[in-house]
Structures are given as structure tokens and as C-alpha cells.
Design a protein around this motif. Structure first.
Motif, PDB file in Angstrom:
ATOM      1  N   PHE A   1       0.891  -1.146   0.044  1.00 63.50           N
ATOM      2  CA  PHE A   1      -0.144   0.011  -0.017  1.00 63.50           C
ATOM      3  C   PHE A   1       0.706   1.453  -0.014  1.00 63.50           C
ATOM      4  O   PHE A   1       0.653   2.398  -0.602  1.00 63.50           O
ATOM      5  CB  PHE A   1      -0.957  -0.122   1.214  1.00 63.50           C
ATOM      6  CG  PHE A   1      -2.435  -0.835   0.839  1.00 63.50           C
ATOM      7  CD1 PHE A   1      -2.461  -2.012   0.737  1.00 63.50           C
ATOM      8  CD2 PHE A   1      -3.325   0.133   0.730  1.00 63.50           C
ATOM      9  CE1 PHE A   1      -3.784  -2.561   0.501  1.00 63.50           C
ATOM     10  CE2 PHE A   1      -4.708  -0.590   0.424  1.00 63.50           C
ATOM     11  CZ  PHE A   1      -4.721  -1.892   0.404  1.00 63.50           C
TER      12      PHE A   1
ATOM     13  N   GLY B   1      -1.451   3.360  -2.061  1.00 62.64           N
ATOM     14  CA  GLY B   1      -2.786   2.981  -2.208  1.00 62.64           C
ATOM     15  C   GLY B   1      -4.072   3.790  -1.227  1.00 62.64           C
ATOM     16  O   GLY B   1      -4.782   3.049  -0.659  1.00 62.64           O
ATOM     17  N   PHE B   2      -3.808   5.033  -1.332  1.00 66.77           N
ATOM     18  CA  PHE B   2      -4.622   5.589  -0.293  1.00 66.77           C
ATOM     19  C   PHE B   2      -4.404   7.313  -0.555  1.00 66.77           C
ATOM     20  O   PHE B   2      -3.527   7.508  -0.979  1.00 66.77           O
ATOM     21  CB  PHE B   2      -4.286   5.491   1.125  1.00 66.77           C
ATOM     22  CG  PHE B   2      -2.786   5.712   1.469  1.00 66.77           C
ATOM     23  CD1 PHE B   2      -2.702   6.870   2.023  1.00 66.77           C
ATOM     24  CD2 PHE B   2      -1.804   4.533   1.274  1.00 66.77           C
ATOM     25  CE1 PHE B   2      -1.171   7.236   2.179  1.00 66.77           C
ATOM     26  CE2 PHE B   2      -0.583   4.898   1.700  1.00 66.77           C
ATOM     27  CZ  PHE B   2      -0.280   6.010   2.193  1.00 66.77           C
TER      28      PHE B   2
ATOM     29  N   THR C   1      -8.256   3.108   5.126  1.00 65.79           N
ATOM     30  CA  THR C   1      -7.119   2.356   4.787  1.00 65.79           C
ATOM     31  C   THR C   1      -6.979   1.311   5.660  1.00 65.79           C
ATOM     32  O   THR C   1      -6.650   0.074   5.266  1.00 65.79           O
ATOM     33  CB  THR C   1      -5.725   3.191   4.815  1.00 65.79           C
ATOM     34  OG1 THR C   1      -5.933   4.575   4.013  1.00 65.79           O
ATOM     35  CG2 THR C   1      -4.432   2.339   4.451  1.00 65.79           C
TER      36      THR C   1
ATOM     37  N   GLN D   1      -9.320  -1.261   4.439  1.00 64.64           N
ATOM     38  CA  GLN D   1      -8.695  -1.679   2.859  1.00 64.64           C
ATOM     39  C   GLN D   1      -7.640  -2.963   3.411  1.00 64.64           C
ATOM     40  O   GLN D   1      -7.796  -4.255   2.658  1.00 64.64           O
ATOM     41  CB  GLN D   1      -8.089  -0.716   2.003  1.00 64.64           C
ATOM     42  CG  GLN D   1      -9.277   0.492   1.599  1.00 64.64           C
ATOM     43  CD  GLN D   1     -10.208   0.340   0.493  1.00 64.64           C
ATOM     44  OE1 GLN D   1     -10.281  -0.959   0.205  1.00 64.64           O
ATOM     45  NE2 GLN D   1     -11.108   1.294   0.389  1.00 64.64           N
TER      46      GLN D   1
ATOM     47  N   CYS E   1     -13.710   3.982  -0.702  1.00 66.55           N
ATOM     48  CA  CYS E   1     -12.669   4.983  -0.596  1.00 66.55           C
ATOM     49  C   CYS E   1     -13.082   6.128  -1.276  1.00 66.55           C
ATOM     50  O   CYS E   1     -13.322   6.197  -2.479  1.00 66.55           O
ATOM     51  CB  CYS E   1     -11.327   4.136  -1.437  1.00 66.55           C
ATOM     52  SG  CYS E   1      -9.999   5.645  -1.512  1.00 66.55           S
TER      53      CYS E   1
ATOM     54  N   TYR F   1      -8.843   3.830  -6.003  1.00 65.81           N
ATOM     55  CA  TYR F   1      -9.147   2.495  -6.353  1.00 65.81           C
ATOM     56  C   TYR F   1      -8.062   1.720  -7.177  1.00 65.81           C
ATOM     57  O   TYR F   1      -7.701   0.616  -7.095  1.00 65.81           O
ATOM     58  CB  TYR F   1     -10.382   2.349  -7.096  1.00 65.81           C
ATOM     59  CG  TYR F   1     -11.610   2.574  -6.060  1.00 65.81           C
ATOM     60  CD1 TYR F   1     -11.575   2.076  -4.874  1.00 65.81           C
ATOM     61  CD2 TYR F   1     -12.578   3.367  -6.434  1.00 65.81           C
ATOM     62  CE1 TYR F   1     -12.520   2.006  -3.975  1.00 65.81           C
ATOM     63  CE2 TYR F   1     -13.607   3.856  -5.581  1.00 65.81           C
ATOM     64  CZ  TYR F   1     -13.651   2.918  -4.342  1.00 65.81           C
ATOM     65  OH  TYR F   1     -14.798   3.361  -3.309  1.00 65.81           O
TER      66      TYR F   1
ATOM     67  N   ILE G   1      -5.152   1.025  -4.957  1.00 62.73           N
ATOM     68  CA  ILE G   1      -5.508   0.056  -4.040  1.00 62.73           C
ATOM     69  C   ILE G   1      -5.653  -1.323  -4.732  1.00 62.73           C
ATOM     70  O   ILE G   1      -5.053  -2.439  -4.162  1.00 62.73           O
ATOM     71  CB  ILE G   1      -6.925   0.212  -3.404  1.00 62.73           C
ATOM     72  CG1 ILE G   1      -7.067   1.438  -2.777  1.00 62.73           C
ATOM     73  CG2 ILE G   1      -7.605  -1.243  -2.521  1.00 62.73           C
ATOM     74  CD1 ILE G   1      -8.511   1.905  -2.041  1.00 62.73           C
TER      75      ILE G   1
END
Lengths: 206, 756
Positions: free
Chosen positions: A142, A147-148, A154, A157, A185, A190, A193
């Protein structure tokens, strides 16, 4: 926050009055393995109180035993009783996934799981994922893919990813997208992620 | 000027990529958001909300609630100051409630259950008033009145250039259309949260806000305190998207309760409360007349817009008159009616009115291109403003500025090339048979950058490490990282030695906040200035140590050297230790419309859709988002913003409309289940292709431009235009639900085939 304050119920007035009566010294029956200042104020056992239950569960490898109101959700239990605030309250209605934790290997919405339902369970939260300073491969992935954005979703996720990859170690992208579709999110990171999940899968194989 | 210095030096930190500097905190659960904080003795607050869309509180009795054990304070409009919330007409608690869901009273209790139990014990006598939800109906004679001075907010906002009547008369073709966007949710994953604590006469509020200083200003007004007595902290914020860009009632309610209970109070909104009582994206109804000449020039545009401001509106909103900034239009008139109705609060949301305006204007231009048989990209390229064109600096129509560093044309050209625009069929459907048809669409966007007063300070510690203090926030846009990169670049130290403290009004100078493309652009300038201030001090300190003058030395890689003789050098750490005092740099900048040169940030979006004629489903096959970002500070952050913003723009095409019951004015879908913000399955994010156009600007830090808002603007127009290209139906109302698509397809068929 003192448990005396949090665990208010119809009978709590009586409990408080009882406490004021000097029964504090007997207040150790609802024990816990990790003492916190709040526990000093825990009332005596209320085994006769049908509104309360003793829950025992292992969270991040540590065994806990706590008496809580039956209505306590797993999310409340983690956040308020164990001060593990990594799981977030995004909707409290099982509609966003910010509260996701892993219970006995499955990703669950802790906001709509009662703490009593998790009695006897092995619970893993975001706080238990890294081993000391060594981040879990999912966390590394991540970070690698960013990824955020804001990070509020998070933890959820990542915990969904954990349960998913334990179940399906080498997923296709479409399988991953379906698995992750219960976690909103709003920043809509996305693509990243998804990349994080796929990279985590590879890292975990290695 | 900083800019000239920058161009002579190779950038070491800026322009890089990679994760944000607080990534570990965010992936380990260590980042603490407001709701995660606990204070000793803290109480939990709950808010009683009006079930009526419009009512006067005739009486309110809190005695039963106050008598419930565990209840520590109850507040009503009688406790609130007769002072509106900053930038708004609403007080924290109002005697007249203007939307279903408005706060009526609040309770602080020892726990949530007690607070919830106490809420219905508050006896409220409502004098129910008639309500109105439609902005045009709200202006009719006899409509229910929300405010003593009527439902129209101020005067209609008018912008005039040239002579629109004459201009339209001179056109070869004029079309007239209406476009509609509804009231829409625009919130974030983290619901609003505020914790208030009083120590004597000192108020500290932890808030999930984008603009700590605005919250501070509001609280000083509510409680008649100097700035020094109010501290607002917003460390980690779980998204904002504009809905947290100003003060709101929740911070004041928490402070009122805390003052009364003499204990800290946490007020956390539920999701339903966040949807009802935050800021929503305002409904627009835009009437557009567009006129062109046969040579493809845009000659006249007449726009009349109704802005449904809801019960209250944060600051003055409306359309941003983007069209006047994007296109050359000799004859232009826009008239905006900003109308109060009994739908919930509206306010700035990502792009404010720009997505709504882009939907109207760029749809209308597409319709015109179709009418005239022109290529939509060529038509836009013919009319978009270019570098050096006159442009309006302020809100009037007067084009008294000069456009610089503008690349709308380049965004269009690069985007068209990427999506292979030349394959677009000029006929809707292009002869595609079968249930599914594909089409291409384009829309252009742009926005200004930041502005207003920005401040930051930078401290260089005795060991050479650096801290950046700023009172705007990092709501997920990576500002802790990008502002630290600016400090590292300016000082000449590695990024790893810089830490940023965000969102604390007590330790940083005043800064407007994080909204309107301004954190990087405006606060970033302040950080650059503060770092430069430190650098001057460090060089002056180090020069005598190296037996040189300050002008002869430089700082790079945390080492001060003599430029002409690199062997004479001292590590920054040694310089600081020998100096024996920290270095503190201050930076405050005001970017105003006084600048003659105007720089804005352009973008062009291209989309390929597939429309299923049988199900009404619109699938996004490819989406290209080309954006001028100025100098990218961190490329990863830039791409993340473009990708996420693009999906938020697409979300407006499919869901997120707030629906209201015509019988009682209550919201019908205040939950994620019914609003349907997109999940990973709703749009395939892999199909979004950002194009980062590094077009160095003139006025931002190192030539950077703002980006947060822009990627959200063009989705509605681009998709509507692509759907037309695919199947020949024109969608003039969002969201483009399957039902709406099917209805339009049914209307498109000749009457004979429909009845058959």
C-alpha cells in the motif's frame, strides 16, 4: 474514558450508587489481562444483569476478558475498551468497510458485529499486522503504490486484503476487485488499491 | 523574485515521486483522526435534529433530559450566541429551523447511550411552517420565506461583457438549452468530528476541518475571545472535498456543551448526520443560449442560472463563470440567482460550481458542434483562450488581466492524441448495430489557483533537522509531503530531515486553509518564503565560519560550502551547533487579484463509453484526464489526485443525488446504501489515464499550480457528450441513471415504433 461512564445502562444508576457505597474494593471480578486506569472503576460482577456479558477474545495475539454491555459492537469494543482506534467508524451500518477487521480469518464489518459474537475468536486488527518495525507485505504494498490518500478507509482496505489473500493467495485482478468492493474509498484511490493488493499477493508468495 | 532563482538551479527534491512522508502512520493505524482522540473525563455529545423542513421553535423544555442521570449539559438556541457561524447566515442553534435535520439542541452525557436516551426527553414545541424545495418556485410570489429579507441571497450575480442581445442577433446559429444537476452528497469517509476543551478561558478544539484558522475565527466570534485564547487543531483529516472548508455548527456546539459541562466534549456525527448537516453540492438549473458564427467562432453566450443554496450556504457560492476564463466570448451575460430553499446546507464542494457549470456549458457547446457538423475538439481549439489573451481578474466581466502559462490547447491536443480522437464517428452511433454502441466525448475544464493570506513558519533545529509549521491541513492531498519537499528544496537539505506539523493554529501563522487549489499553491509559497528566510540566516551564520561572505556560500545536501571552493565546507549540523540558537523563518504571502498576470490551471477530459441500449448501462471504456499541473512537486501525489478526482467527477454521473420527500421535505436517502458512492466495481479505475502536463507557472512555489479541484469538473459533460456520440441521446440532467438513459432512448424512437 472510565468504563463506569461508558457502560451506562438502565441499572447503572444502581451500580453507581453501589459503588458510592464503598464497594469499589470488590470491583475486580470483571477482570482483564491488560489493566487500564479505567478498570479501577469497573463495577462488581453483574452476572445477574442480563444486559451485560463477559467476552473473551484474542486480539492481535493478546487474550482479553472484559465485561461489556451486550449491545457493544466489536468496533466499540476495539476502539473504546481496548483503545485500538485503527478500525474506523465510517457509517456504523455495514455500508463502507472502514471498520473492517479479521475475525477467525474472515474480514468482517466490526460495526455490525457484536462483541459477544466474537467471543472466543481470534481477532486481527491493523495494529497487529506489522511485526515490530517490520511492516506486513500488504502494508509495504500500500505504501509502494500509494494506495490511499486521506487514509481513513485504509485500515479497513488492508484488513480486507489480508483476509482475502490468506484465502486466495494468487487472485486475478477481477477477483481482487470483487473482494475489495465492500470497502469504500471516497478519495477513490481504487487503481492504486488494486495495484497494492496484487503486489501484496506477490510479496506474500516470496 | 523566487522564480528566477529557481530556474537557475537543478531541482533535487521537487519533481520526484514516491509515497507520502506519513505513509507508515496511515497504513498502520497510528495516524490519529479527531474521533480517535480521548481526553480524561471526556463526555459524548449527541444532537437533536428537526424532523420538520421548516419550523419555528415555539418552546423548548430540557428539564426532563437534564434530570436523566449521566447527562451533564444540554444546550439550545438560548445558549448559543446571537452570532452567525463564520461566513454563513446560520447560528450554531437556531430558533427557526430551515431544513429537516437542522440542529435544535445538543446533549453531553457520560456515554453515547445516555446521550441517545436523553434526546427524546427534550420537549420541543414546533410551529411548523410551509416549506419550499425548488429554487425557482422559491422565487415565486407567495412562496414560503426562509429569511426576513426573502429567499434570494443578495442581488442576482451578474456578469456582462459586450452586448449579448446584439451578439446573439449577429450569430449564424443560436441554440437554447437547460441543464440540471440536483443537490448531491459530497462528503468524505470521515464524518464530521469535534472535541472541545476549556481550560479557564482558553478553548481548544480538535476538529476534522480543512480550515483550522476559519474555525478559530468563528469560535473567537462565538465566545468573544481573542485569537490567542482559541486553538484549533486538525492533524489527520479523513477527507474533506470542500465540505469541511469553513467553520460549521458542530465545533461551536461542542464548545458550548463543554463550557456548560466543564468537561471535554466529543461530538462525532453519524453518517446520516454527516449527509444531512454538512455541506452538500448545490443544485443548479442552468439556462444557456449559445451563438456561433459560421467560421466556428463562439460569438455570444447568455446564461441564466438558479443556484439552490439550501437553507444555509457557506460563503457566497454559485457558478465560477469558468466559461469566461476558458473561451473567448465577445458577448456574454451570466445572471445567477442564489436562492434559499428548505433543502440542507450547501457549500463549497470539490470544484464548487465548476462541475455543474462545465456540464451545462460544455454540453451546450457539444450540442452546437453537432448542429453545425463541427468536430468538438476543433471547435474548442478554435475558441479556447491562449497565452496572452485578456482575462478577467475579478468577478466582473472586465478583462483587465493577461492570461499567462495557459495550455488549454495542449491539454486538448495531448488528450485527443491519447484517446485516438480521430476515430470518432461524426454520426451518433456511427452505424453501430446491436444492443451496445460506443462513443467518444470531450469536455474542457480549468480553475484558478489558491489565493488569499497564507502563512507558514520553518524552524531549523540545533541538529540541523527541520520542522515546517502550517495551519492549513493535509486532508489526503499529500500536503505534509509536498510542503516538506518545498522546504527541503529551498533550504538544501534532504527530505528525510524535514517534518511537517499541519493544522495547528497555535504554532503556525494565519493561513486560510486547504481548499480551492490553495494548499500547495498558496501555503507552499509561504513555506518557500519561510525556508528562504531560514536559509538567509544560516548562510549569514556560516559565512564567517568559512571566512567568506554570505553571498559566497551555499547550502546543499545539508552542507554549507564556499561556492568557489567546495573544499571549504561545514555540515549544517556543525553550523547550527556552533551557532547555538535555532533558526526560525517566517513566511506569509498574500496572493491577490492585483496581479496583472493571471495564471490558471487547465484540463481536458476525454472519455470513451459503451451504452447498452437494452439495460441503459453506461460503461466507461477509457478515460483520459489531461491536466496542467505547473511544476509537479511529487508526481505520485499528482497522479493520485487526478485519478481520484476523475472518479469523483464520474460519481456525479451515476449516483449521489440527494432526494427529498415532496410531502415533508425530508431526505429520503441519507445513507451510503442509498446514495451509492462508487465502489471499486462501479468504475474500473484501471481505465483512467492521467496525463500530467508539467507547464511551469509563474506565481506558485517553483512554478507549481493547484490541482485538487480540477479533475472533478469535466466528468458529467464528457460522459454526456460521449453518450450522445454513441447512441444519439442527449442527457441534460444528472445523474444518468439507467432509467433515464432508457427513457431517453425510448423518446428517441419514432412514435410509430414506440406504440408498435
Amino acid at each position: 474514558m472510565a468504563d463506569e461512564d461508558r457502560d451506562h445502562s438502565d441499572l447503572s444508576v444502581t451500580r453507581r450508587a453501589f459503588l458510592k457505597g464503598g464497594a469499589l474494593a470488590t470491583g475486580a471480578l470483571s477482570s482483564t489481562l491488560i489493566p487500564t486506569p479505567a478498570d479501577a472503576q469497573l463495577p462488581v460482577a453483574t452476572e445477574s444483569d442480563p444486559r451485560r456479558s463477559v467476552v473473551e477474545m484474542t486480539v492481535n495475539g493478546v487474550a482479553y476478558r472484559k465485561e461489556v454491555p451486550n449491545r457493544t459492537t466489536l468496533l466499540q469494543f476495539l476502539r473504546e475498551h481496548l483503545t485500538l482506534t485503527g478500525a474506523k467508524m465510517g457509517c456504523d451500518r455495514a455500508q463502507c468497510g472502514a471498520c473492517t477487521v479479521v475475525v477467525n480469518g474472515r474480514n468482517v464489518y466490526s460495526c455490525t458485529t457484536l462483541a459477544v459474537e466474537a467471543t472466543g475468536a481470534e481477532v486481527l486488527t491493523i495494529e497487529g499486522l506489522a511485526k515490530g518495525d517490520a511492516l506486513h507485505p500488504i502494508q509495504q504494498a500500500f505504501i509502494q503504490h500509494s494506495g490511499f490518500q486521506c487514509g481513513f478507509c485504509t485500515s479497513g482496505q488492508i484488513m480486507t486484503t489480508k483476509a482475502f489473500l490468506d484465502r486466495v493467495p494468487r487472485p486475478t485482478e477481477d477477483e481482487a476487485r470483487r473482494a475489495m468492493s465492500g470497502n469504500l474509498c471516497r478519495c477513490a484511490a481504487y487503481k492504486r488499491i488494486l495495484e497494492s493488493v496484487m503486489t501484496a499477493s506477490r510479496l506474500m508468495q516470496a | 523574485m523566487a522564480q528566477q532563482q529557481n530556474t537557475t538551479r537543478t531541482l533535487r527534491v521537487i519533481g520526484g515521486d514516491g509515497p507520502v512522508i506519513d505513509a507508515v502512520e496511515r497504513v498502520t493505524g497510528q495516524a490519529k483522526y479527531t474521533g480517535d482522540l480521548e481526553l480524561p473525563g471526556m463526555l459524548v455529545a449527541r444532537v437533536l435534529r428537526s424532523p420538520h423542513a421548516h419550523a419555528r421553535i415555539a418552546g423548548i423544555d430540557t428539564s426532563r433530559a437534564e434530570a436523566l442521570p449521566g447527562v451533564k449539559a444540554v444546550v439550545t438556541h438560548k445558549d448559543a450566541a446571537k452570532v452567525p457561524i463564520w461566513g454563513n447566515r446560520q447560528r450554531a442553534l437556531n430558533e427557526q429551523v430551515r431544513f429537516a435535520g437542522e440542529a435544535v439542541a445538543a446533549i453531553a452525557a457520560v456515554d453515547e447511550e445516555t446521550a441517545a436516551k436523553a434526546l427524546p426527553l427534550i420537549d420541543v414545541k414546533y410551529e411548523v411552517l410551509p416549506f419550499v424545495l425548488d429554487p425557482e418556485k422559491a422565487l415565486e410570489p407567495g412562496a414560503p420565506q426562509l429569511f426576513a429579507d426573502g429567499n434570494l441571497e443578495g442581488q442576482p450575480r451578474v456578469l456582462i461583457r459586450g452586448d449579448v442581445e446584439r451578439g446573439l442577433a449577429e450569430c449564424d446559429r443560436v441554440i437554447e438549452r437547460v441543464y440540471h444537476t440536483p443537490t448531491m452528497w459530497s462528503g468524505s469517509m470521515e464524518p464530521r468530528a469535534a472535541i472541545a476543551q476549556w481550560e479557564g478561558n482558553k478553548l481548544t478544539v480538535w476538529a476534522s476541518t480543512q480550515a483550522p484558522c476559519r474555525v478559530q475565527t468563528n469560535l473567537t466570534g462565538q465566545f468573544n475571545l481573542p485569537d490567542s485564547q482559541v486553538r484549533v487543531i486538525a492533524s489527520y483529516v479523513g477527507g474533506g472535498f470542500g465540505t469541511k472548508s469553513a467553520a460549521h455548527v458542530d465545533e461551536t456546539i461542542a464548545a458550548l456543551l463543554s463550557r456548560k459541562a466543564r468537561r471535554p466534549v466529543k461530538l462525532q456525527y453519524s453518517r446520516e448526520e454527516e449527509i444531512l448537516d454538512s455541506n452538500t453540492r448545490f443544485e443548479t438549473r442552468v439556462y444557456v443560449k449559445v451563438g456561433v458564427k459560421r467560421d466556428m467562432t463562439l460569438h455570444a453566450m447568455d446564461v441564466k442560472a438558479y443556484i439552490n443554496q439550501g437553507a444555509y450556504h457557506v460563503r457566497l457560492g454559485g457558478l465560477g463563470n469558468q466559461a469566461t476564463h476558458i473561451y473567448r466570448i465577445p458577448h456574454l451575460r451570466t445572471v445567477q440567482y442564489r436562492v434559499h430553499t428548505n433543502v440542507p446546507n450547501t457549500g463549497p464542494t470539490r470544484g464548487v460550481g465548476d462541475p455543474q457549470e462545465t456540464f451545462a456549458i460544455d454540453s451546450a457547446l457539444d450540442e452546437m458542434a453537432v448542429e453545425m457538423g463541427w468536430d468538438p475538439v476543433e471547435f474548442r481549439l478554435k475558441n479556447v483562450k491562449r497565452n496572452g489573451d485578456p482575462i478577467a481578474r475579478g468577478g466582473s466581466g472586465a478583462e483587465d488581466g493577461r492570461l499567462v502559462a495557459q495550455v488549454t490547447d495542449r491539454c486538448l491536443e495531448e488528450g485527443a492524441a491519447r484517446i485516438d480522437w480521430s476515430r470518432r464517428s461524426t454520426l451518433p452511433g456511427g452505424g453501430q448495430t446491436g444492443p451496445r454502441a460506443r462513443g467518444l466525448g470531450v469536455a474542457v475544464t480549468e480553475r484558478g489557483n489558491g489565493g488569499g493570506l497564507a502563512g507558514a513558519s520553518v524552524t531549523v533545529n540545533l541538529d540541523g533537522s527541520v520542522v515546517v509549521f502550517y495551519a492549513s491541513t493535509d486532508i489526503g492531498t499529500g500536503s505534509r509531503t509536498t510542503l516538506s519537499m518545498i522546504a527541503a528544496e529551498t533550504l538544501g537539505v534532504p527530505l528525510a530531515s524535514v517534518r511537517a506539523v499541519a493544522g495547528d493554529t497555535e504554532v503556525a501563522p494565519y493561513d486560510g486553509g486547504s481548499y480551492g487549489n490553495r494548499t500547495l499553491y498558496s501555503t507552499g509559497r509561504a513555506v518557500e518564503a519561510a525556508a528562504r528566510d531560514c536559509l538567509d540566516d544560516i548562510l549569514a551564520t556560516a559565512a564567517p565560519m568559512l571566512k567568506a561572505s554570505p553571498a559566497e556560500v551555499e547550502l546543499g545536501d545539508a552542507v554549507v560550502r564556499v561556492k568557489a571552493d567546495a573544499s571549504r565546507s561545514l555540515p549544517l549540523r556543525d553550523v547550527m551547533q556552533r551557532r547555538g540558537r535555532s533558526v526560525v523563518g517566517d513566511g506569509s504571502v498574500t496572493q491577490s487579484q492585483a496581479e496583472t498576470n493571471v495564471e490558471r490551471a487547465a484540463g481536458a477530459h476525454f472519455v470513451e463509453v459503451e451504452v447498452d441500449r437494452e439495460t441503459g448501462k453506461i460503461r466507461i471504456l477509457r478515460y483520459v484526464s489531461a491536466h496542467d499541473v505547473g511544476q509537479p512537486i511529487n508526481v505520485t501525489v499528482v497522479e493520485n489526485q487526478i485519478e481520484g478526482g476523475t472518479i469523483q467527477g464520474l460519481a456525479l454521473t451515476q449516483a449521489e443525488e440527494l432526494r427529498f420527500d415532496a410531502r415533508d421535505g425530508r431526505c429520503l436517502n441519507a445513507s451510503f446504501l442509498d446514495l451509492k458512492p462508487p465502489t471499486m466495481l462501479d468504475f474500473d479505475a484501471r481505465r483512467i489515464e492521467p496525463i500530467v502536463i508539467a507547464n511551469i507557472g509563474e506565481q506558485g512555489p517553483y512554478g507549481a499550480k493547484g490541482l485538487g479541484e480540477n479533475p472533478c469538473h469535466a466528468g458529467m459533460a464528457a460522459v454526456a457528450n460521449a453518450v450522445y456520440n454513441a447512441v444519439g441521446i442527449r442527457l441534460r440532467r444528472v445523474p444518468f441513471t439507467r432509467a433515464e438513459v432508457l427513457r431517453a432512448l425510448a423518446e428517441q424512437r419514432p412514435a410509430s415504433s414506440r406504440t408498435a
